[in-house]
Design a protein around this motif. Structure first.
Motif, PDB file in Angstrom:
ATOM      1  N   UNK A  20      22.354  40.270  58.222  1.00 36.46           N
ATOM      2  CA  UNK A  20      22.959  39.096  58.849  1.00 36.46           C
ATOM      3  C   UNK A  20      23.899  39.492  59.980  1.00 36.46           C
ATOM      4  N   UNK A  21      24.646  40.578  59.784  1.00 34.19           N
ATOM      5  CA  UNK A  21      25.563  41.036  60.828  1.00 34.19           C
ATOM      6  C   UNK A  21      24.793  41.405  62.089  1.00 34.19           C
ATOM      7  N   UNK A  43      34.393  33.369  71.578  1.00 30.76           N
ATOM      8  CA  UNK A  43      35.700  33.941  71.860  1.00 30.76           C
ATOM      9  C   UNK A  43      36.003  34.994  70.809  1.00 30.76           C
ATOM     10  N   UNK A  44      36.846  35.957  71.173  1.00 33.71           N
ATOM     11  CA  UNK A  44      37.171  37.033  70.250  1.00 33.71           C
ATOM     12  C   UNK A  44      36.240  38.212  70.423  1.00 33.71           C
ATOM     13  N   UNK A 100      33.669  41.049  65.172  1.00 31.15           N
ATOM     14  CA  UNK A 100      34.325  40.151  64.215  1.00 31.15           C
ATOM     15  C   UNK A 100      33.526  38.860  64.054  1.00 31.15           C
ATOM     16  N   UNK A 101      32.992  38.348  65.166  1.00 32.09           N
ATOM     17  CA  UNK A 101      32.181  37.132  65.121  1.00 32.09           C
ATOM     18  C   UNK A 101      30.911  37.367  64.298  1.00 32.09           C
ATOM     19  N   UNK A 148      39.163  43.174  53.625  1.00 34.64           N
ATOM     20  CA  UNK A 148      40.125  42.101  53.376  1.00 34.64           C
ATOM     21  C   UNK A 148      39.618  40.775  53.947  1.00 34.64           C
ATOM     22  N   UNK A 149      38.978  40.821  55.114  1.00 36.61           N
ATOM     23  CA  UNK A 149      38.476  39.592  55.728  1.00 36.61           C
ATOM     24  C   UNK A 149      37.403  38.938  54.868  1.00 36.61           C
ATOM     25  N   UNK A 150      36.463  39.741  54.361  1.00 32.62           N
ATOM     26  CA  UNK A 150      35.403  39.176  53.527  1.00 32.62           C
ATOM     27  C   UNK A 150      35.985  38.555  52.261  1.00 32.62           C
TER      28      UNK A 150
END
Length: 281
Positions: free
Chosen positions: A151-152, A167-168, A172-173, A226-228
């Protein structure tokens, strides 16, 4: 996609694998039903959308057999095709890359899905220790991590082929897209996202941070872990209270913003794919 550096915790692997044992077997609900109802041919008949190609030799039989027998990429391609209308053919090309670095190649329009990456993830889990790997959990963990990889890298392909404006940082997106695609699968998807977080945490443990890592286009692996975990908690706070606070993977301060972070990630991709979504993610 590479999992390189950062700060992590082995406790996250234990939690994710435990979740994978129960979640991945009981909750392949919403997205799996869609995939079964609209199964696609992963050969020459598909004019557009994601497909899978195997270009490996005998030396890569271990990784290739693992992917084929579990149809990891085929199922991921089905979910992507059931979610997004893509006029272009985007193959996941399973091959030997010389390094465990799967990546979307804008020159070929294909995702190079490296067999070295498959071996790396399997070996990492094998070396994690028996105490960290519940019976029956290691295989579910590895499959979940490889699905997250698909998926990434699929997100990078969509950004390029559909000329999406965001954006960004693109990495990360792409992580956000992978989280949305996993968590959209219900309880089983939560377990898969936590498995991805666990693998990033283990990768972070393997290598200390050096100055070059701070210059990389990816966030540090510890940050990605941490984000996941934050996205999983933010999507279903009541379901995942154990992720927060002492012994958890999300600090109490971060937990307050996780629902908003999850909403931003999900809504952001819905906006990027306006007019191309087959259903809301």
């Amino acid at each position: 996609m590479g999992r390189r550096t950062g700060n992590g915790t082995r406790a996250l692997l234990t939690l994710a694998l435990a979740a994978a044992v129960t979640g991945c077997t009981a909750g392949e609900d919403t997205a799996d039903a869609r995939g079964t109802a609209a199964r696609r041919t992963h050969g020459k008949d598909s004019a557009g959308g994601f497909a899978v190609q195997y270009r490996t030799g005998d030396k890569a039989a271990r990784a290739t057999d693992y992917l084929r027998s579990r149809r990891i990429l085929e199922k991921a391609a089905d979910r992507l095709n059931d979610t997004v209308k893509v006029p272009h053919r985007i193959p996941f090309v399973v091959r030997s890359c010389g390094a465990p670095e799967p990546a979307y190649d804008p020159d070929t329009g294909a995702v190079d899905f490296c067999v070295e990456h498959v071996d790396e993830i399997r070996d990492r889990v094998a070396h994690a220790g028996r105490a960290a790997v519940p019976r029956g959990g290691a295989d579910a963990h590895v499959a979940a991590v490889l699905e997250e990889t698909a998926y990434h890298e699929g997100a990078h392909a969509l950004i390029d082929r559909l000329k999406l404006h965001f954006t960004g940082r693109e990495e990360d997106v792409a992580d956000q897209f992978a989280a949305v695609m996993l968590i959209d699968q219900g309880g089983a998807g939560d377990a898969k996202a936590l498995a991805a977080a666990a693998d990033y945490a283990l990768s972070a443990e393997e290598s200390p941070i050096d100055e070059t890592d701070l210059l990389d286009e990816h966030s540090l692996d510890g940050q990605r872990a941490a984000n996941y975990a934050c996205y999983v908690y933010g999507a279903h706070p009541a379901r995942h209270e154990g992720l927060v606070g002492d012994g958890g993977q999300v600090t109490e301060d971060r937990a307050e913003s996780c629902p908003e972070e999850w909403t931003q990630a999900r809504n952001g991709w819905q906006q990027l794919l306006v007019g191309r979504l087959k259903h809301h993610v």
